[in-house]
Motif scaffolding. Sequence first.
Motif, PDB file in Angstrom:
ATOM      1  N   LEU A  52       0.825  -1.207   0.000  1.00 26.95           N
ATOM      2  CA  LEU A  52       0.000   0.000   0.000  1.00 26.95           C
ATOM      3  C   LEU A  52       0.855   1.251   0.000  1.00 26.95           C
ATOM      4  N   ALA A  53       1.959   1.216   0.751  1.00 30.46           N
ATOM      5  CA  ALA A  53       2.849   2.376   0.795  1.00 30.46           C
ATOM      6  C   ALA A  53       3.444   2.660  -0.583  1.00 30.46           C
ATOM      7  N   HIS A  54       3.871   1.603  -1.273  1.00 31.81           N
ATOM      8  CA  HIS A  54       4.438   1.783  -2.608  1.00 31.81           C
ATOM      9  C   HIS A  54       3.383   2.270  -3.598  1.00 31.81           C
ATOM     10  N   LEU A  55       2.161   1.792  -3.453  1.00 30.99           N
ATOM     11  CA  LEU A  55       1.087   2.265  -4.322  1.00 30.99           C
ATOM     12  C   LEU A  55       0.816   3.744  -4.083  1.00 30.99           C
ATOM     13  N   ALA A  56       0.830   4.146  -2.822  1.00 35.83           N
ATOM     14  CA  ALA A  56       0.575   5.547  -2.491  1.00 35.83           C
ATOM     15  C   ALA A  56       1.647   6.457  -3.080  1.00 35.83           C
ATOM     16  N   ILE A  57       2.890   5.962  -3.076  1.00 33.84           N
ATOM     17  CA  ILE A  57       3.991   6.753  -3.615  1.00 33.84           C
ATOM     18  C   ILE A  57       3.950   6.778  -5.146  1.00 33.84           C
ATOM     19  N   SER A  58       3.670   5.634  -5.760  1.00 39.37           N
ATOM     20  CA  SER A  58       3.700   5.519  -7.224  1.00 39.37           C
ATOM     21  C   SER A  58       2.490   6.143  -7.895  1.00 39.37           C
ATOM     22  N   ARG A  59       1.360   6.178  -7.189  1.00 35.43           N
ATOM     23  CA  ARG A  59       0.109   6.751  -7.709  1.00 35.43           C
ATOM     24  C   ARG A  59      -0.257   6.228  -9.098  1.00 35.43           C
ATOM     25  N   PRO A  60      -0.406   4.905  -9.225  1.00 37.08           N
ATOM     26  CA  PRO A  60      -0.787   4.352 -10.538  1.00 37.08           C
ATOM     27  C   PRO A  60      -2.262   4.587 -10.838  1.00 37.08           C
ATOM     28  N   ASP A  61      -2.595   4.495 -12.103  1.00 37.28           N
ATOM     29  CA  ASP A  61      -4.008   4.499 -12.494  1.00 37.28           C
ATOM     30  C   ASP A  61      -4.601   3.106 -12.337  1.00 37.28           C
ATOM     31  N   VAL A  62      -3.768   2.096 -12.619  1.00 35.85           N
ATOM     32  CA  VAL A  62      -4.220   0.705 -12.586  1.00 35.85           C
ATOM     33  C   VAL A  62      -3.184  -0.136 -11.853  1.00 35.85           C
ATOM     34  N   ALA A  63      -3.655  -1.006 -10.950  1.00 37.72           N
ATOM     35  CA  ALA A  63      -2.789  -1.972 -10.276  1.00 37.72           C
ATOM     36  C   ALA A  63      -3.139  -3.359 -10.785  1.00 37.72           C
ATOM     37  N   LEU A  64      -2.151  -4.051 -11.373  1.00 40.61           N
ATOM     38  CA  LEU A  64      -2.347  -5.426 -11.820  1.00 40.61           C
ATOM     39  C   LEU A  64      -2.005  -6.354 -10.670  1.00 40.61           C
TER      40      LEU A  64
END
Length: 229
Positions: A52-64
């Motif tokens: 979740l932390a990496h997603l928050a930093i990366s701010r992707p439109d889509v997570a596979l």
Amino acid sequence: MAEIACPARSSDMIRVFIVAGIRLYREGLADVLARGEGLFVVGAHAGGAGTLAHLAISRPDVALLDIATPESYAMAREVHQSNPEISVVALGIRASEPELLTCAEAGITGYLTEDASFDELIAVIESAARGELICSPRLARGLVRRLAALAAERPPDSPQARFTPRERQILGLLDQDLSNKEIAIHLGVEVATIKNHVHNLLEKLGVHRRREATLALTRARGAVASLPA
């Protein structure tokens, strides 16, 4: 975890993040996506703590999300709750109705079966980035049945849910034909506070004026009086 570095992108590219437990799978998928136009892989993670932390930093439109990743559905729910702007696409599902419903309930907005093609992958990513859901007739039918079951289980609206304790107090005083000032004195609050409560009450009762509330109050009195203040 393996971070994947990518070249600079234009603003119209779709940002993609990969979550999969197998490093070769993550890196291979990133290489494949790099060949697709309009896609930009912003990172990858093995799942579990830190995702979740990496997603928050990366701010992707889509997570596979590789569905074989441990606790994948729980992770999808967490992403949906903490970062609802990220669309989650599940990879490698079996497309049975129970699994499709589990995906939907976890907030997953797209999915691919194990035998999906590269073109199908791109189509689902683009659809998810637009906020769309590619929904098969089987999934649509299952979702309708699930919604019907949830609606049948939902208790009917009650006065307890409709009015707050303070609103029930004010309802009783309104029924005594007291003015806002008199109600404020009785409850020891500002007149402006009572005006706000009365406004909210009239909206909930579906009327526009205090005078019009009399009939609605009469209908609600029996249920309201039975509730604790």
